[in-house]
Design a protein around this motif. Structure first.
Motif, PDB file in Angstrom:
ATOM      1  N   UNK A 109       0.779  -1.229   0.000  1.00  0.00           N
ATOM      2  CA  UNK A 109       0.000   0.000   0.000  1.00  0.00           C
ATOM      3  C   UNK A 109       0.807   1.273   0.000  1.00  0.00           C
ATOM      4  N   UNK A 110       2.138   1.181   0.002  1.00  0.00           N
ATOM      5  CA  UNK A 110       2.990   2.375   0.037  1.00  0.00           C
ATOM      6  C   UNK A 110       3.494   2.706  -1.378  1.00  0.00           C
ATOM      7  N   UNK A 111       3.806   3.975  -1.581  1.00  0.00           N
ATOM      8  CA  UNK A 111       4.519   4.380  -2.785  1.00  0.00           C
ATOM      9  C   UNK A 111       5.987   4.057  -2.568  1.00  0.00           C
ATOM     10  N   UNK A 112       6.551   3.228  -3.436  1.00  0.00           N
ATOM     11  CA  UNK A 112       7.948   2.804  -3.318  1.00  0.00           C
ATOM     12  C   UNK A 112       8.748   3.404  -4.462  1.00  0.00           C
TER      13      UNK A 112
ATOM     14  N   UNK B 144       8.165  -5.058  -6.931  1.00  0.00           N
ATOM     15  CA  UNK B 144       6.732  -5.229  -6.683  1.00  0.00           C
ATOM     16  C   UNK B 144       6.443  -6.299  -5.638  1.00  0.00           C
ATOM     17  N   UNK B 145       7.406  -7.187  -5.396  1.00  0.00           N
ATOM     18  CA  UNK B 145       7.201  -8.211  -4.377  1.00  0.00           C
ATOM     19  C   UNK B 145       7.077  -7.605  -2.984  1.00  0.00           C
ATOM     20  N   UNK B 146       7.454  -6.334  -2.863  1.00  0.00           N
ATOM     21  CA  UNK B 146       7.297  -5.633  -1.580  1.00  0.00           C
ATOM     22  C   UNK B 146       5.840  -5.281  -1.313  1.00  0.00           C
ATOM     23  N   UNK B 147       5.017  -5.306  -2.375  1.00  0.00           N
ATOM     24  CA  UNK B 147       3.623  -4.913  -2.229  1.00  0.00           C
ATOM     25  C   UNK B 147       3.383  -3.436  -2.464  1.00  0.00           C
ATOM     26  N   UNK B 148       4.434  -2.670  -2.751  1.00  0.00           N
ATOM     27  CA  UNK B 148       4.287  -1.236  -2.966  1.00  0.00           C
ATOM     28  C   UNK B 148       3.976  -0.887  -4.411  1.00  0.00           C
ATOM     29  N   UNK B 149       3.556   0.356  -4.630  1.00  0.00           N
ATOM     30  CA  UNK B 149       3.345   0.891  -5.976  1.00  0.00           C
ATOM     31  C   UNK B 149       4.694   1.429  -6.449  1.00  0.00           C
ATOM     32  N   UNK B 150       5.228   0.866  -7.512  1.00  0.00           N
ATOM     33  CA  UNK B 150       6.647   1.022  -7.837  1.00  0.00           C
ATOM     34  C   UNK B 150       6.916   2.170  -8.809  1.00  0.00           C
ATOM     35  N   UNK B 151       7.890   2.985  -8.436  1.00  0.00           N
ATOM     36  CA  UNK B 151       8.486   3.986  -9.322  1.00  0.00           C
ATOM     37  C   UNK B 151       9.991   3.768  -9.301  1.00  0.00           C
ATOM     38  N   UNK B 152      10.598   3.737 -10.498  1.00  0.00           N
ATOM     39  CA  UNK B 152      12.056   3.659 -10.594  1.00  0.00           C
ATOM     40  C   UNK B 152      12.587   4.980 -11.124  1.00  0.00           C
ATOM     41  N   UNK B 153      13.551   5.567 -10.439  1.00  0.00           N
ATOM     42  CA  UNK B 153      14.140   6.840 -10.858  1.00  0.00           C
ATOM     43  C   UNK B 153      15.658   6.711 -10.875  1.00  0.00           C
ATOM     44  N   UNK B 154      16.298   7.536 -11.686  1.00  0.00           N
ATOM     45  CA  UNK B 154      17.750   7.473 -11.802  1.00  0.00           C
ATOM     46  C   UNK B 154      18.364   8.869 -11.714  1.00  0.00           C
ATOM     47  N   UNK B 155      18.621   9.345 -10.472  1.00  0.00           N
ATOM     48  CA  UNK B 155      19.324  10.626 -10.301  1.00  0.00           C
ATOM     49  C   UNK B 155      20.808  10.467 -10.653  1.00  0.00           C
ATOM     50  N   UNK B 156      21.517  11.578 -10.663  1.00  0.00           N
ATOM     51  CA  UNK B 156      22.972  11.503 -10.810  1.00  0.00           C
ATOM     52  C   UNK B 156      23.649  12.358  -9.738  1.00  0.00           C
ATOM     53  N   UNK B 157      24.965  12.409  -9.807  1.00  0.00           N
ATOM     54  CA  UNK B 157      25.735  13.052  -8.742  1.00  0.00           C
ATOM     55  C   UNK B 157      25.432  14.535  -8.581  1.00  0.00           C
ATOM     56  N   UNK B 158      24.869  15.169  -9.610  1.00  0.00           N
ATOM     57  CA  UNK B 158      24.542  16.592  -9.506  1.00  0.00           C
ATOM     58  C   UNK B 158      23.398  16.841  -8.532  1.00  0.00           C
ATOM     59  N   UNK B 159      22.836  15.785  -7.958  1.00  0.00           N
ATOM     60  CA  UNK B 159      21.813  15.946  -6.913  1.00  0.00           C
ATOM     61  C   UNK B 159      22.342  16.791  -5.772  1.00  0.00           C
ATOM     62  N   UNK B 160      23.636  16.705  -5.520  1.00  0.00           N
ATOM     63  CA  UNK B 160      24.246  17.468  -4.423  1.00  0.00           C
ATOM     64  C   UNK B 160      24.044  18.968  -4.580  1.00  0.00           C
TER      65      UNK B 160
END
Length: 262
Positions: free
Chosen positions: A82-85, A98-114
């Motif tokens: 039931x959680x956003x993962x 998805x085996x966690x049961x969460x609603x899945x989003x995959x994202x790919x940040x990079x080092x410039x996040x800093x």
């Protein structure tokens, strides 16, 4: 919004967590963090919450963000029904997540996040809601810009390209400096010249990346020294080498979790 961040003091996790706090997207009481070391790292000034294990973290939050190395994922045994993962891991597909049961989003940040200048493309599973997407936009917006990808498999190529951060510009700079030093140019001057080419030159594309093709055409049409260099680079396999590098990195992203990569 209550956010749980697993891997909170890693490179990307720390950048995201601190920027969520400083931007006001989450309050200290709304952030629950977890790491292996127990060291508070950059969160020492903030009265955030800490969880001892994934189950405790999940129970206290609405959104779970996983920012650990892919080989760490199986050992988490995360259950988040039931959680956003939101996964920031390369190589761990939606089937495993998805085996966690969460609603899945995959994202790919990079080092410039800093510095708040990450480009973080993401993909959302079929059960991710409009409200979830708004949440993802707010979270990723804390560290820069983003786009939503239509297909999950495209995340692997994004890992290879935008996820590489300064890697390929660094490779170019080191190669340029090496050539200049072979010609007797002092080390400091060589680095200044390489910076002018790679860092300052690329600034001309800021905000208008599509200009890259028109710049190349203009240099070729001028038929000067740079055009000669560009022609030699193509004959030497520059574009082919870059394509090979990106395809290899994308393939590595597809397999690294199962291989226990480091």
């Amino acid at each position: 919004m209550r956010i749980g961040l697993i891997g909170a003091t890693g490179w990307i996790g720390a950048a995201l967590g601190t920027r969520l706090l400083t931007s006001g997207i989450v309050t200290p009481s709304g952030l629950v963090a977890m790491n292996r070391s127990g060291n508070p790292g950059p969160y020492k000034p903030y009265a955030i919450g800490w969880a001892g294990d994934p189950a405790e973290l999940v129970a206290r939050v609405d959104v779970v963000i996983v920012a650990v190395r892919p080989e760490t994922w199986p050992g988490l045994r995360l259950q988040a029904p039931g959680k956003l993962l939101i996964s920031l891991m390369a190589g761990v597909g939606s089937g495993d997540l998805a085996r966690s049961g969460g609603r899945v989003v995959r994202a790919m940040p990079n080092a410039a996040a800093e510095t708040g200048k990450s480009y973080s493309p993401f993909w959302a599973g079929a059960d991710v809601t409009k409200e979830d997407r708004n949440t993802v936009h707010r979270i990723l917006g804390a560290i820069g810009t983003f786009d939503e990808l239509p297909k999950e498999r495209q995340i692997d190529m994004m890992t290879a390209v935008s996820g590489s951060g300064a890697a390929y510009p660094s490779l170019m700079m080191v190669a340029m400096v090496d050539v200049m030093k072979r010609h007797g140019i002092p080390d400091g001057i060589a680095w200044h010249a390489a910076k002018a080419a790679v860092c300052d030159g690329a600034a001309l594309l800021a905000g208008h990346p599509q200009r890259a093709q028109s710049f190349l055409t203009a240099y070729q049409d001028y038929a000067g020294t740079t055009a000669t260099g560009l022609d030699a680079a193509e004959r030497g396999g520059f574009s082919t080498a870059l394509r090979t590098a990106l395809e290899a990195a994308a393939e590595r992203a597809r397999t690294m979790a199962g291989a226990g990569a480091v």
